[in-house]
Design a protein around this motif. Structure first.
Motif, short mmCIF file in Angstrom:
data_model
loop_
_atom_site.label_atom_id
_atom_site.label_comp_id
_atom_site.label_asym_id
_atom_site.label_seq_id
_atom_site.Cartn_x
_atom_site.Cartn_y
_atom_site.Cartn_z
N UNK A 124 19.70 47.96 37.43
CA UNK A 124 18.26 48.19 37.46
C UNK A 124 17.97 49.56 38.07
N UNK A 125 16.95 50.22 37.54
CA UNK A 125 16.65 51.59 37.94
C UNK A 125 16.27 51.69 39.41
N UNK A 126 15.81 50.59 39.99
CA UNK A 126 15.43 50.69 41.41
C UNK A 126 16.62 51.04 42.29
N UNK A 127 17.83 50.89 41.77
CA UNK A 127 19.01 51.31 42.55
C UNK A 127 19.42 52.75 42.26
N UNK A 128 18.68 53.46 41.41
CA UNK A 128 19.06 54.83 41.04
C UNK A 128 18.62 55.85 42.08
N UNK A 129 19.37 56.94 42.16
CA UNK A 129 18.96 58.06 43.01
C UNK A 129 17.91 58.89 42.26
N UNK A 130 17.29 59.80 42.99
CA UNK A 130 16.27 60.66 42.38
C UNK A 130 16.81 61.43 41.18
#
Ligand SMILES: Nc1ncnc2c1ncn2[C@@H]1O[C@H](COP(=O)(O)OP(=O)(O)OP(=O)(O)O)[C@@H](O)[C@H]1O
Ligand SMILES: [Mg+2]
Lengths: 263, 332
Positions: B136-142
């Motif tokens: 899920x994108x909520x775990x992605x860095x900037x």
């Protein structure tokens, strides 16, 4: 582009957006959980606090207070759940996701149709949970299976209609917190000054005029007729007309908002 | 027939608050196909406003905007078919996976399931997101979000791609990676409008640069042309002893384009020259003949920074300033 291809695209876009929103509810089940907690609290508290005062028996249409109360709380929940649409859209707007959608060659109605449809699915889930809790508290349908389904139908239609009101508001204010506050301003007067919790005859006469003629009352009376067989003087039709009228005004308004390129 | 411009804006203006805020105030730009067009300007210059206008999100108060000859205001849907947009703030869905985000965009471009799936996999690979694709994108860095946002804008294989400050907030390594991706896209025939506050980025990538400030174009051209406006190269050297000053000035006089300048210390001499390294060799030769060994010697070209400073009276941000101000600015 041919007409049929255009219609196919509209449907496919709406399905894609609906699915995207449902993923959110599936992956954050606490969202659905907490949107059920509040109405369950209302249902339980009202049942035990007012149930004693108002009493069970023949004075209450529907016999037991819980039978009278549940359609009312459901109506409130559907109104509230419908208005959540505005918060979701405003959130997407704040994150720039609406801008992304707007820059795509997709249908201009799909973002809002997908949102209102997925919120209707969520509302159906919440209604199911409430009916279960209600049944545990003693609620029973009195008017047969078909009418029970009819009650859920008329409630969902109403929540769908108010989803579009909220879509318009959410797209207009563009800010989730404002959208949330706006929805409280709509929910409380409409639900408390209605037949949802107490009989209208108990209200002061000036308030009765409003309470008798507003959509939540018609919805509640329609739901009671369908659930309990309490005659309602045509409230089922009135409620359906309310919902359709609201849709016919707010669907075009919301889409016009979405299309607007002023800011 | 002449190829239409990739995009073209004619005398566009965008006013807010009844004309009090002039986000754009009469901008005219034309971009050739298959090139990178750099839009350079400080905060509030109007970069995002131009991008939003060209990507059908905003209608101008005045003037016209066209993409591949199609009027954005009259036929926005046709324009949407051929463009891709990666806005200033990554617009990705937190609760979807990276793969789902790109795939969803593909479906909204009306690609079939199989085609959308295939292109999604290609793009994830190209943007080095394959390993994280199913998180899920909520775990992605900037930086990952930015790449994903770019990926979502690529799935329609746009002819014109709008990138609004694509590298703001990225670390130098990730920025270089993104530069390479941008170069690859252009090599594949895409036209790119790139806005940036980094001069080195415009210098490095853009074939054509427009500098804007306060909603107006204040300079335009290739990076070399812009630099040339500042008077070209200089040779700078430092003497060991003040007593050599007169000899040194005499020696280099014939190679100077303009009067050399002498620093307060009386040791550092700056000589404007015509011809870059050739002039440098000549100056070295002349000093050598005069038996002067400078303690340091160098050739300077004016940077775009100098150009910018001269044009706007403002220093542009260095990458580090901008990165820290971007992180302060946060989400809109
Ligand atoms: N909706 C709006 N209402 C009022 N003013 C606006 C609006 N949108 C933009 N502006 C103003 O227009 C000007 C240009 O804004 P724009 O976002 O295009 O700048 P920018 O060059 O992208 O800046 P940055 O580098 O900070 O992103 C700013 O002064 C901004 O405050
Ligand atoms: Mg900007």
């Amino acid at each position: 582009m041919s007409m049929s291809k255009q219609i196919r695209n509209e449907i496919s876009d709406t399905v894609v957006i609906t699915r995207r929103n449902l993923y959110r509810y599936i992956r954050l089940p606490q969202l659905v959980f907490f949107s059920s907690i509040q109405p369950i609290m209302f249902l339980t508290l009202f049942n035990f606090v007012f149930g004693g005062a108002i009493g069970n028996g023949t004075a209450i249409p529907g016999g037991k207070y819980i039978n009278y109360l549940l359609p009312g709380i459901l109506a409130q929940t559907m109104l509230f759940g419908g208005l959540q649409t505005g918060i979701g859209l405003a959130e997407d707007m704040g994150k720039g996701i609406i801008d992304r959608f707007r820059s795509l060659p997709m249908s201009r109605s799909a973002v809002m149709a997908g949102r209102t449809l997925s919120d209707m699915v969520r509302n159906l889930t919440v209604a199911g949970i409430m009916l279960t809790v209600g049944t545990l508290l003693g609620f029973r349908f009195q008017n047969g299976f078909i009418n029970a389904i009819g009650m859920i139908g008329i409630l969902l239609l109403f929540s769908f209609a108010f989803s579009w009101v909220a879509a318009f508001l959410g797209m207009s204010v563009g800010d989730a917190e404002t959208a949330q506050l706006a929805s409280f301003v709509i929910v409380f007067p409409l639900t408390f000054a209605s037949a949802a919790f107490v009989p209208i005859q108990t209200m002061p006469s000036w308030l009765q005029v409003f309470a008798r003629n507003q959509p939540v009352t018609h919805l509640v009376q329609a739901a009671r007729e369908l659930a309990l067989g309490v005659p309602s003087n045509g409230a089922i039709w009135k409620s359906a007309v309310w919902s359709l009228a609201i849709l016919s005004i707010f669907v075009p308004l919301a889409i016009a908002r979405y299309r607007s390129r002023a800011v | 027939m002449k190829k239409p411009y990739a995009f073209e804006v004619k005398d566009v203006a965008k006013y807010y608050d009844g004309g009090k805020v002039k986000a754009l105030d009469g901008v005219t730009l034309q971009a050739e196909q298959g090139k990178i067009f750099g839009l350079l300007g400080p905060n509030g210059a109007g970069k995002t406003t131009i991008v939003r206008m060209l990507s059908t999100l905003l209608s101008p108060t005045r003037g016209t905007a066209k993409v591949l000859g199609i009027d954005v205001d009259k036929e926005p849907n046709k324009v949407r078919e051929i463009i891709g947009l990666a806005g200033q703030y990554a617009a990705v869905d937190e609760f979807l996976t990276g793969r789902e985000n790109i795939y969803m965009s593909g479906r909204l471009y009306h690609l079939g399931h199989a085609e959308a799936k295939k292109r999604t996999a290609d793009i994830l690979e190209r943007l080095q997101l394959t390993d994280a694709a199913d998180r899920q994108v909520k775990t992605y860095s900037g930086g990952m979000r930015r790449r994903l946002d770019l990926g979502a804008s690529l799935i329609g294989q746009p002819k014109i791609l709008f990138l609004d400050e694509p590298t703001t907030g990225l670390d130098p390594r990730t920025r270089l990676d993104l530069w390479n991706i941008i170069r690859d896209l252009v090599a594949g025939g895409t036209t790119i409008l790139l806005t940036t506050q980094y001069l080195e980025e415009a210098d490095e990538l853009a074939d054509h640069i427009a500098v804007i400030d306060h909603g107006k174009v204040i300079a335009e051209g290739t990076s070399d042309q812009l630099k040339a406006r500042l008077g070209g190269d200089v040779v700078e050297f430092q003497l060991a002893h003040k007593r050599d000053l007169a000899t040194a000035l005499k020696a280099v006089a014939s190679h100077a384009k303009k009067e050399p300048t002498i620093d307060e210390d009386g040791l550092t001499i700056t000589v404007p020259v015509k011809d870059g390294s050739r002039s440098l060799m000549a100056v070295v030769g002349a000093l050598n003949t005069a038996k002067i060994i400078p303690t340091s010697l160098s050739l300077h070209r004016p940077s775009l920074d100098d150009v910018f400073l001269a044009l706007t009276g403002k220093k542009t941000q260095t990458s580090e300033d901008a990165a820290s101000s971007a992180s302060k600015k946060g989400k809109k």
